[in-house]
Scaffold this motif. Structure first.
Motif, PDB file in Angstrom:
ATOM      1  N   SER A  49      -2.567  -2.516   2.975  1.00 50.20           N
ATOM      2  CA  SER A  49      -2.121  -3.866   3.304  1.00 50.20           C
ATOM      3  C   SER A  49      -2.876  -4.371   4.525  1.00 50.20           C
ATOM      4  N   PHE A  50      -3.312  -5.631   4.452  1.00 48.15           N
ATOM      5  CA  PHE A  50      -3.997  -6.263   5.581  1.00 48.15           C
ATOM      6  C   PHE A  50      -3.009  -6.982   6.499  1.00 48.15           C
ATOM      7  N   GLY A  51      -1.772  -7.184   6.047  1.00 49.33           N
ATOM      8  CA  GLY A  51      -0.805  -7.962   6.808  1.00 49.33           C
ATOM      9  C   GLY A  51      -0.282  -7.240   8.032  1.00 49.33           C
ATOM     10  N   THR A  52       0.122  -8.019   9.030  1.00 44.48           N
ATOM     11  CA  THR A  52       0.588  -7.460  10.294  1.00 44.48           C
ATOM     12  C   THR A  52       1.976  -6.842  10.177  1.00 44.48           C
ATOM     13  N   TYR A  53       2.909  -7.506   9.493  1.00 49.52           N
ATOM     14  CA  TYR A  53       4.287  -7.020   9.401  1.00 49.52           C
ATOM     15  C   TYR A  53       4.515  -6.347   8.048  1.00 49.52           C
ATOM     16  N   THR A  54       3.778  -5.298   7.758  1.00 52.76           N
ATOM     17  CA  THR A  54       3.983  -4.607   6.484  1.00 52.76           C
ATOM     18  C   THR A  54       4.105  -3.119   6.729  1.00 52.76           C
ATOM     19  N   GLY A  55       4.998  -2.483   5.989  1.00 48.43           N
ATOM     20  CA  GLY A  55       5.119  -1.038   6.031  1.00 48.43           C
ATOM     21  C   GLY A  55       4.151  -0.416   5.044  1.00 48.43           C
ATOM     22  N   ALA A  87      -8.192   9.910   0.902  1.00 49.46           N
ATOM     23  CA  ALA A  87      -7.521   8.890   1.706  1.00 49.46           C
ATOM     24  C   ALA A  87      -8.472   8.552   2.843  1.00 49.46           C
ATOM     25  N   VAL A  88      -8.868   7.286   2.950  1.00 53.26           N
ATOM     26  CA  VAL A  88      -9.770   6.852   4.015  1.00 53.26           C
ATOM     27  C   VAL A  88      -8.938   6.082   5.029  1.00 53.26           C
ATOM     28  N   LEU A  89      -8.649   6.745   6.141  1.00 56.13           N
ATOM     29  CA  LEU A  89      -7.733   6.211   7.137  1.00 56.13           C
ATOM     30  C   LEU A  89      -8.410   5.132   7.973  1.00 56.13           C
ATOM     31  N   LEU A  90      -7.665   4.057   8.253  1.00 59.15           N
ATOM     32  CA  LEU A  90      -8.211   2.975   9.063  1.00 59.15           C
ATOM     33  C   LEU A  90      -8.302   3.401  10.518  1.00 59.15           C
ATOM     34  N   GLY A  91      -9.262   2.819  11.186  1.00 56.41           N
ATOM     35  CA  GLY A  91      -9.493   3.079  12.594  1.00 56.41           C
ATOM     36  C   GLY A  91     -10.848   2.517  12.971  1.00 56.41           C
ATOM     37  N   PRO A  92     -11.285   2.660  14.225  1.00 54.88           N
ATOM     38  CA  PRO A  92     -12.595   2.133  14.619  1.00 54.88           C
ATOM     39  C   PRO A  92     -13.719   2.613  13.711  1.00 54.88           C
ATOM     40  N   VAL A  93     -13.607   3.870  13.254  1.00 52.35           N
ATOM     41  CA  VAL A  93     -14.485   4.409  12.222  1.00 52.35           C
ATOM     42  C   VAL A  93     -13.578   4.972  11.132  1.00 52.35           C
ATOM     43  N   PRO A  94     -13.584   4.420   9.918  1.00 54.64           N
ATOM     44  CA  PRO A  94     -12.707   4.928   8.865  1.00 54.64           C
ATOM     45  C   PRO A  94     -12.922   6.423   8.640  1.00 54.64           C
ATOM     46  N   ALA A 125     -10.313 -13.750   9.994  1.00 60.22           N
ATOM     47  CA  ALA A 125     -11.407 -14.603  10.483  1.00 60.22           C
ATOM     48  C   ALA A 125     -12.505 -13.768  11.124  1.00 60.22           C
ATOM     49  N   GLN A 126     -12.144 -12.697  11.803  1.00 60.68           N
ATOM     50  CA  GLN A 126     -13.152 -11.828  12.402  1.00 60.68           C
ATOM     51  C   GLN A 126     -14.033 -11.190  11.331  1.00 60.68           C
ATOM     52  N   ASP A 127     -13.426 -10.709  10.251  1.00 61.53           N
ATOM     53  CA  ASP A 127     -14.219 -10.121   9.173  1.00 61.53           C
ATOM     54  C   ASP A 127     -15.085 -11.176   8.489  1.00 61.53           C
ATOM     55  N   VAL A 128     -14.535 -12.369   8.271  1.00 61.59           N
ATOM     56  CA  VAL A 128     -15.305 -13.436   7.638  1.00 61.59           C
ATOM     57  C   VAL A 128     -16.493 -13.830   8.520  1.00 61.59           C
ATOM     58  N   VAL A 133     -17.845  -0.890   0.418  1.00 61.70           N
ATOM     59  CA  VAL A 133     -17.673  -0.405   1.782  1.00 61.70           C
ATOM     60  C   VAL A 133     -16.240  -0.677   2.237  1.00 61.70           C
ATOM     61  N   ALA A 134     -15.531   0.394   2.595  1.00 60.30           N
ATOM     62  CA  ALA A 134     -14.196   0.261   3.188  1.00 60.30           C
ATOM     63  C   ALA A 134     -14.371  -0.007   4.678  1.00 60.30           C
ATOM     64  N   LEU A 135     -13.867  -1.142   5.143  1.00 62.83           N
ATOM     65  CA  LEU A 135     -14.056  -1.563   6.532  1.00 62.83           C
ATOM     66  C   LEU A 135     -12.914  -1.069   7.421  1.00 62.83           C
ATOM     67  N   PRO A 136     -13.165  -0.913   8.725  1.00 61.36           N
ATOM     68  CA  PRO A 136     -12.114  -0.447   9.639  1.00 61.36           C
ATOM     69  C   PRO A 136     -10.859  -1.310   9.628  1.00 61.36           C
ATOM     70  N   SER A 137     -10.999  -2.594   9.305  1.00 61.30           N
ATOM     71  CA  SER A 137      -9.868  -3.524   9.322  1.00 61.30           C
ATOM     72  C   SER A 137      -8.914  -3.340   8.145  1.00 61.30           C
ATOM     73  N   GLY A 138      -9.384  -2.677   7.075  1.00 66.71           N
ATOM     74  CA  GLY A 138      -8.617  -2.599   5.833  1.00 66.71           C
ATOM     75  C   GLY A 138      -9.142  -3.532   4.765  1.00 66.71           C
ATOM     76  N   ALA A 139     -10.189  -4.292   5.064  1.00 66.09           N
ATOM     77  CA  ALA A 139     -10.861  -5.110   4.055  1.00 66.09           C
ATOM     78  C   ALA A 139     -11.890  -4.263   3.319  1.00 66.09           C
ATOM     79  N   LEU A 140     -12.284  -4.744   2.152  1.00 64.98           N
ATOM     80  CA  LEU A 140     -13.280  -4.080   1.321  1.00 64.98           C
ATOM     81  C   LEU A 140     -14.455  -5.026   1.141  1.00 64.98           C
ATOM     82  N   LEU A 141     -15.657  -4.502   1.279  1.00 61.03           N
ATOM     83  CA  LEU A 141     -16.863  -5.315   1.189  1.00 61.03           C
ATOM     84  C   LEU A 141     -17.695  -4.857  -0.008  1.00 61.03           C
TER      85      LEU A 141
END
Length: 226
Positions: A185-191, A210-217, A67-70, A18-26
């Motif tokens: 990338s999950f990092g805040t300061y990344t291009g 391409a699965v774009l991040l957002g409230p609903v991927p 931490a929110q995803d965890v 599962v690709a999560l809205p945050s950019g994490a993978l479950l």
């Protein structure tokens, strides 16, 4: 792990991910959460090397989002898929509340640091440190290996553009085909590298999404180079 809402589910080599809205993978079956390219300490590394002075809050913001995803999914295993730190000195420079926040995340769960090109050496935070991580039919590594199958990697920080309300909007994205996943990338300061770049066009199959991040991927056909 709780039922996943607002994620994009797909199969890779028989694994239901599962690709999560945050950019994490479950990977619910394995109770596993995967993130890539945190680049913790980027502002410290840039200041140390005489680059642009950025507000030094990206590490805390990235850890807070993780931490929110965890907390939401309570994984038994967390895999950090390389370039978790912007370089090795940045890892050793992590201090105070950031070290405590990371320690809280790592407590009572299996934590795997996959080596990246930015952080190839020993890290001072415990957990398992590995060049790559095979789990059943799936291999987790930092940089994709062309010709392999059942692979999850990072490194490229993919992004793609869509038009909304007449304007172009660029978002970080997962790239997914039947053989591999390239994580954002999950990092805040990344291009990021556009999905239509030559490197990513050559890596992904013609039917890739391409699965774009957002409230609903949001899945779209992967933009391709010429």
């Amino acid at each position: 792990m709780e039922h996943v809402r607002n994620g994009y589910g797909f199969d890779l080599a028989g694994a239901r991910l599962v690709a999560l809205p945050s950019g994490a993978l479950l990977w619910p079956e394995q109770s596993m959460l995967v993130v890539s390219d945190l680049h913790l300490g980027k502002s410290e590394r840039m200041a140390r090397r005489g680059g642009a002075l950025l507000p030094p809050y990206e590490t805390r913001e990235t850890l807070d989002r993780l931490a929110q995803d965890v907390a939401r999914h309570d994984p038994g295993t967390v895999v950090c898929l390389g370039d978790s730190f912007d370089d090795l000195p940045a890892a050793h420079a992590l201090q105070g509340e950031d070290v405590l926040a990371l320690g809280r995340l790592m407590a009572n769960r299996r934590w795997v640091w996959v080596e990246g090109n930015h952080d190839p050496g020993p890290l001072p935070f415990g957990g398992l440190q590995m060049a790559e991580l095979p789990v059943r039919q799936v291999t987790f590594r930092h940089i994709a290996k062309p010709g392999t199958s059942g692979e999850v990697s990072g490194h490229y920080h993919p992004k793609a553009s869509i038009r909304t309300r007449g304007a172009g909007v660029s978002r970080a994205c997962f790239l997914i085909d039947r053989t591999r996943v390239v994580m954002p990338s999950f990092g805040t300061y990344t291009g990021g590298l556009h999905a239509h770049s030559d490197e990513l066009t050559a890596l992904m199959r013609p039917d890739a999404l391409a699965v774009l991040l957002g409230p609903v991927p949001q899945p779209i056909p992967m933009p391709r180079g010429a």
